[in-house]
Enzyme design. Structure first.
Site: not given
Lengths: 477, 299, 331
Positions: C231, C267, C163
């Protein structure tokens, strides 16, 4: 379960207690019709009979107008601040009973509970709250010092927003010191009768509000009654014209909120995702049974395919079915008669060569249902581009330039609403300026507020409801 | 040439004509009717307009609407004020015509003409103020900018008052065009001459052709097609008697014209804003304002 | 050739290459990103709010709860993280409810790079993935080589997913190509010696991008650069995942698949604490992009406390009585 299917989520019916029969509400009492006539009101989503309601005739109209006339003397004389408090009480009781009224309205009208709960009822309470505050401030409303009420208001309302249209009529009438005889539509009398009970709870003096369920003949008798000073009508343009003729040569003041064929214009620089939502809200809110619906979609050719694809994808997610289910987006058509009219006009669209499309959806087997429908390849000459369908049917046209969009939008006998979608501010202002429509929604659609005047140009009627402007219709100015 | 021959100079009569689309046509019907003063003496022959003249006037008024309603309010005010200026310069002519038409003494007719000139000035000043009086922002309960503005209704048919042939006429025409409407005016049937002369003033006041169209003739004959005309948006019945007014109101319902019914008016009194607002539509425009935004703050 | 290929698959690169004229220069990128349809904030928030009124009950709720649990990237990103804490979290991720073994496991455990090894060992072959934040998380304020080393470290330690955070400063300054190149470089750093790759999630920190238009542009920029997931947030700023900003991401992946033929996951992270919240996000997914995204291959929740609330609601559904915090594990 292997997919995310929403389980049924029905709102409870237990919150509302519908009596097997209702009378007319005249002079503070429920009473039978003089000729003893009754009619049944059914739930459009199931055809279940909800109740049997007294049917007003000419004699009942006369009785109600007399009661209203008698009440006018005292009601118009009490201080504005006291009148205000009655209206505040009504607003509060509506808020308290809003769940009950939302369920009732959904049952009698067929519209989704999501709408009655989140749109109709909050707007009804807000409308009373707004006009309550005007009752003791009329000197400041811009109509001169001490403006006087007109007298007895005869009000005839439609079935698409039964309680909201009642609020739009009764709140300003009472705030300005008039008394009221109101005829709800024959297919949706119940919420007006429950409103009569709210008047009782609020301690409203008898005769100030009279409710006469009935058919067109009762409406005509009310409008034509010689002792009515003010006529307010929301409904079809055809009936509006008949009313305008019938009151010719009298001193009756009149306001008419009639039909529309709103153009919703999407430019190539629009916020597309929000425009799609606005298009959906514009024509499928309340099953399209909205006078200000955006029933003509005008797409700029350069984005027409993209918007249409997005729109069709979005329509496929609409949830059609049980109006009491909290996840229902599109409910039932209000009556068999309306369904027949929608069906006939949609068929004419096909017959005249437009291309018809509906998302795959299963309609309930009983009740009055019409699948969300859009027509492409529509031209200005098609009936579905000119006549008000008053149903979930969208006619899609295209244009090349802003000037063409304005020309097509204005090319209508109606002039109630219009929509503009573009991220360019100057275009919004210039197009809004050129559109001949009483309400223009830019980058939004079908928004309503008690402070915001609503009403049409041309054959969409005259007079404004809402806001300071809405007072004028009920004052002798 | 003898003295007596000089004294007997024959005056030049004026041929009164209609005022349509900024031009001065005769009636297409070729008809005229005799106009007399209050004592029955012949004053002039006035055009007797037909339904076709009414139709042509509506076409001219519709054509002028976009430009006139789209002009700035300031510009409209300047032009209305110019009308007052032009009238002031031709005051003597109007005093004579009004005196003849309404049987008034020179001083009374003078007072009427002065009042009419002042009325143009009054409405000239209103053009850029009425929107602020009747429009405004509405505090809706949501993240929206919401503005109501008045807009002109469109083409307005006006039946000018029958008795007050000039002050009454000005009092019904000026407010209609002040707000951006265009007008088809049916002049006083018996006393059309001050109205027709006003056309000459309007033609020289920078008023675009077609904004005001003046038709003389039989009121009922001209008014009936106007009331039924589908491209007329409103009708002021000031000059209609009761029976005609009712008929016209019924005809007007066919396209839901805004109707102003006849009522007794003291034309000399302060006119207020009533006639300004009679032929206005309220347009309300919504637009989203803000939203809480991705960072949670309004922007 | 299939209509749609996954962003993490071998065919995605060719699809992205078809957009090379867009990503050729700062100028062409700017013209493209600024040419995306604008976002009306009120309309967007209105749509998200309306979907938030969906009533998800009984069987649908049970389904949604299990789905949500299976989508969680169970996260601990604290300075005070210890191997013990991470091991406890891993155990919970595999068996979220020790009393009910039918409870699905979470999607991944999300930790800092130095905890990847511990997490990997704890999770073994449970099927729960290890995700690691990297690139000088959460601020992203470090030189590119440092960021890349951070990523390589996590991948070498066995991270299945990385991430990363974008350089918000560069984005807000309009240096889109710089952001693009950085994401590309990180994607490259995700590559393992065996030529497989850790999946890359690109965090925009939407709360710092300030406008919805920017979020839409960032979404496209991230996807053009090869993001496997996009995300919303780090969870470390005032405003993290919200329904409106997640809706923008969902619209972006939907339109990207339509245009480029590559499917990218979404996400939302930070601030999603209750079952009610989670279900609202699932409704957003369901009614914006539909079933194709309704699995943990394509949708994740970045969350820590959400899991316990989902478990309590799950217990309520199966037993009929309300549960309490003593009946779920504290980590």
């Amino acid at each position: 379960m292997t997919t995310f299917d929403y389980a049924p989520a029905p709102e409870s019916r237990a919150v509302v207690d519908i009596a097997p029969s209702y009378g007319l509400f005249i002079d503070g009492e429920f009473t039978e019709a003089a000729d003893g006539k009754v009619f049944k009101t059914v739930s459009p989503s199931s055809e279940e009979v909800l109740s049997e309601v007294a049917q007003a005739g000419e004699a009942d109209v006369d009785r109600a107008v007399k009661a209203a006339r008698k009440a006018f003397t005292t009601w118009s004389a009490i201080p504005g601040a006291e009148r205000a408090k009655y209206l505040f009480r009504i607003a509060r009781i509506i808020q308290e009973r809003s769940r009950e009224l939302a369920v009732l309205e959904t049952l009698d009208n067929g519209k989704p509970i999501r709408e009655t709960r989140d749109a109709d009822l909050p707007l009804v309470a807000a409308h009373f709250f707004y006009y309550a505050g005007w009752a003791d401030k009329l000197d400041h409303a811009g109509y001169g010092a001490n403006p006087k009420p007109l007298g007895v208001a005869g009000q005839v309302i439609p079935w698409n927003f039964p309680l909201l249209m009642l609020a739009w009529k009764i709140a300003p009438a009472l705030a300005t010191g008039n008394t009221v005889v109101l005829k709800p539509a024959e297919t949706t009398p119940l919420s007006a009768l429950f409103f009569a009970d709210i008047c009782r709870q609020a301690g409203l003096p008898k005769g100030v509000v009279n409710i006469l369920p009935g058919y067109g003949d009762a409406g005509a008798a009310l409008v034509g009654h010689p002792d009515v000073n003010k006529v307010a009508f929301t409904g079809s343009t055809a009936v509006g014209k008949a009313i305008a003729r019938s009151i010719a040569g009298t001193h009756k003041k009149v306001t008419l909120e009639l039909g529309g064929k709103g153009a919703n214009i999407v430019f190539d620089d629009a916020p597309i995702d929000q425009a799609v939502e606005g298009i959906v809200n514009g024509i499928f809110f309340n099953q399209g049974q909205v006078c200000c619906a955006g029933s003509r979609l005008l797409l700029q050719e350069s984005v027409a395919d993209e918007v249409l694809d997005a729109l069709k994808r979005r329509l496929s997610t609409l949830r059609i079915g049980d109006p009491l289910d909290k996840n229902t987006d599109v409910g039932a058509i209000n009556s068999a008669e309306q369904l027949a009219r929608i069906t006939a006009l949609a068929d004419s669209g096909e017959a005249e060569g437009a291309e018809r499309w509906s998302p795959a959806c299963e309609l309930p087997s009983s009740g009055y249902w019409f699948a969300p429908t859009l027509f492409t390849g529509v031209t200005q000459a098609h009936r579905i581009a000119r006549e008000e369908i008053f149903g979930p049917v969208l006619s899609v046209l295209t244009f090349r330039t802003p000037a063409e969009a304005v020309e097509k939008a204005n090319n209508s006998q109606y002039g109630l609403s219009a929509g503009i979608w573009t991220e360019k501010g100057s275009r919004i202002l210039s197009v809004a300026n050129q559109l001949r429509a009483g309400v223009v929604w830019a980058n939004t659609f079908n928004k309503f507020d008690p402070t915001s005047p609503f009403g049409g140009y041309k054959e969409s009627g005259f007079g404004r409801e809402g806001g300071r402007h809405g007072l004028e219709a009920y004052l002798d100015v | 040439m003898s003295e007596s021959e000089k004294a007997a100079r024959l005056s030049v009569f004026k041929t009164y004509k209609l005022f349509v689309g900024g031009k001065f046509p005769r009636s297409e019907s070729g008809r005229v009717y005799e106009v007399t003063d209050s004592k029955g003496r012949w004053l002039a022959n006035a055009p007797q307009s037909s339904r076709k003249d009414a139709r042509d006037a509506v076409v001219a008024a519709r054509k002028a609407f976009a430009g006139w309603s789209g002009a700035t309010a300031y510009n409209r005010g300047q032009i209305l004020y110019r009308v007052a200026e032009m009238l002031e310069g031709r005051r003597d002519q109007f005093v004579r015509e009004v005196g003849d038409a309404e049987g008034l003494s020179k001083s009374k007719a003078g007072a009427v003409v002065d009042a009419a000139i002042d009325r143009w000035v009054w409405y000239a000043g209103w053009t850029d103020k009425i929107a602020q009086i009747v429009g405004g922002a509405n505090p809706v309960a949501g993240p929206y900018f919401n503005l109501s503005s008045p807009e002109p209704t469109g083409v307005v048919a006006i039946l000018a008052p029958q008795e007050s042939s000039f002050l009454g006429l000005v009092s019904v025409v000026a407010p209609v065009i002040a707000t951006g409407n265009t007008a088809v005016v049916v002049t006083s049937e018996a006393s059309p001459l001050p109205a027709l002369s006003l056309g000459e003033v309007l033609a020289t006041s920078d008023l675009p052709g077609g904004v005001v169209n003046l038709l003389s003739g039989r009121t009922a004959e001209i008014a009936t097609p106007l009331a039924a005309h589908q491209d007329v948006n409103a009708i002021d019945l000031a000059g209609a008697e009761e029976v005609l007014a009712k008929e016209l109101e019924i005809a007007a319902a066919d396209n839901l014209k805004r109707v102003r019914r006849p009522q007794p008016v003291d034309w000399a009194a302060d006119p207020g804003t009533e006639r300004l607002t009679s032929f206005l539509e309220t347009k309300t425009v919504w637009h989203p304002a803000g939203g809480s935004g991705s960072s949670g703050a309004a922007y | 050739m299939p209509l749609t290929v996954p962003a993490h698959g071998p065919e995605a690169a060719a699809r992205l290459a078809s957009m090379s004229d867009v990503t050729a220069s700062d100028g062409s990128l700017r013209r493209f990103l600024h040419g995306l349809p604008g976002v009306d904030a009120v309309g967007l928030e209105g749509r998200a709010a309306t979907l938030g009124t969906r009533s998800i009950k009984t069987t649908a709720k049970a389904y949604a709860i299990d789905l949500a649990i299976s989508m969680i990237d169970l996260t601990t990103l604290e300075g005070a993280d210890t191997p013990g804490k991470v091991r406890a979290l891993c155990a919970k991720g595999v068996h979220p409810d020790p009393l009910d073994r039918s409870t699905p496991k979470v999607a991944a455990i999300c930790v800092y790079p130095d905890m990847v090894k511990v997490a990997k060992e704890s999770l073994g072959d449970s099927g729960v993935k290890v995700a690691s934040v990297a690139t000088a998380f959460p601020a992203g304020r470090a030189a590119l080589p440092v960021k890349l080393a951070d990523v390589a470290d996590a991948v070498a330690a066995g991270a299945d997913e990385v991430d990363m955070v974008i350089d918000r400063g560069a984005f807000l300054a309009g240096h889109y190509l710089k952001v693009y190149d950085e994401i590309r470089a990180v994607k490259e750093a995700c590559r393992r010696p065996d030529s497989t790759s850790a999946h890359l999630k690109v965090i925009f920190e939407t709360g710092e991008l300030s406008t919805y238009d920017n979020i839409r542009r960032a979404s496209w920029l991230g996807m053009l650069a090869g993001a496997d997931f996009i995300k919303t947030s780090t969870g470390k700023v005032a405003v993290n995942a919200t329904p409106p900003n997640t809706l923008i991401l969902l619209e972006a992946v939907r339109d990207f698949r339509e245009t480029v033929g590559v499917q990218v996951g979404v996400k939302p992270a930070g601030g999603i604490r209750t079952t009610k919240d989670a279900i609202k996000f699932l409704v957003l997914v369901n009614e914006t992009v539909g079933e194709d995204w309704l699995s943990n291959d394509w949708f994740r929740f970045g969350a820590s406390s959400l899991l316990n609330d989902l478990l309590m609601q799950r217990q309520k559904l199966s037993t009929g009585r309300y549960s309490g915090p003593d009946y779920v594990t504290v980590d």
